[in-house]
Scaffold this motif. Sequence first.
Motif, mmCIF file in Angstrom:
data_model
loop_
_atom_site.group_PDB
_atom_site.id
_atom_site.type_symbol
_atom_site.label_atom_id
_atom_site.label_comp_id
_atom_site.label_asym_id
_atom_site.label_seq_id
_atom_site.Cartn_x
_atom_site.Cartn_y
_atom_site.Cartn_z
ATOM 1 N N GLY A 1 -4.354 -15.394 24.601
ATOM 2 C CA GLY A 1 -5.789 -15.237 24.664
ATOM 3 C C GLY A 1 -6.399 -15.449 26.026
ATOM 4 N N LYS A 2 -5.560 -15.660 27.031
ATOM 5 C CA LYS A 2 -6.077 -15.912 28.386
ATOM 6 C C LYS A 2 -5.553 -14.854 29.351
ATOM 7 C CE LYS A 2 -6.773 -20.887 28.005
ATOM 8 N NZ LYS A 2 -6.568 -22.214 28.666
ATOM 9 N N GLN A 3 -6.237 -14.753 30.497
ATOM 10 C CA GLN A 3 -5.796 -13.828 31.524
ATOM 11 C C GLN A 3 -4.585 -14.384 32.259
ATOM 12 O OE1 GLN A 3 -9.278 -13.060 34.006
ATOM 13 N NE2 GLN A 3 -9.609 -11.131 32.912
ATOM 14 N N ARG A 4 -3.816 -13.456 32.813
ATOM 15 C CA ARG A 4 -2.676 -13.876 33.623
ATOM 16 C C ARG A 4 -3.188 -14.591 34.870
ATOM 17 N NH1 ARG A 4 2.377 -9.857 34.165
ATOM 18 N NH2 ARG A 4 2.048 -10.022 31.914
ATOM 19 N N GLU A 5 -2.533 -15.698 35.186
ATOM 20 C CA GLU A 5 -2.988 -16.601 36.250
ATOM 21 C C GLU A 5 -1.903 -16.738 37.319
ATOM 22 O OE1 GLU A 5 -4.194 -21.374 36.585
ATOM 23 O OE2 GLU A 5 -3.051 -20.636 34.891
#
Length: 115
Positions: free
Chosen positions: A42-46
Amino acid sequence: QVQLVESGGGLVQPGGSQRLSCAASGIIYSLPTMHWYRQAPGKQRELVATITFDGFRTYADSVKGRFAISANNALKVVYLQMNSLKPEDTSVYYCNGRWGNRDYWGQGTQVTVSS
């Protein structure tokens, strides 16, 4: 053609350590600037860490002082040493490098930090 293969993921307890490896293969003569990224559900690639071809290292604030990126150019392997792991470090970790005008990614390795 370049292939990147990550390994070393798994389940680790909070406060523990884990070392990830990224092996590069194919028609390559040296490692370019290499990166470790991570992506949680659910999160963007960091972007987590970067090592330049001449050894300069940078880190995301969230991992500074806990993670260390290194590279063995002879073996064509990039490492990510992760210490003092926290549950929020749980992610799929990917390595990335650019050869020519193309970005290459590995398949990712899952790191789960949980008691």
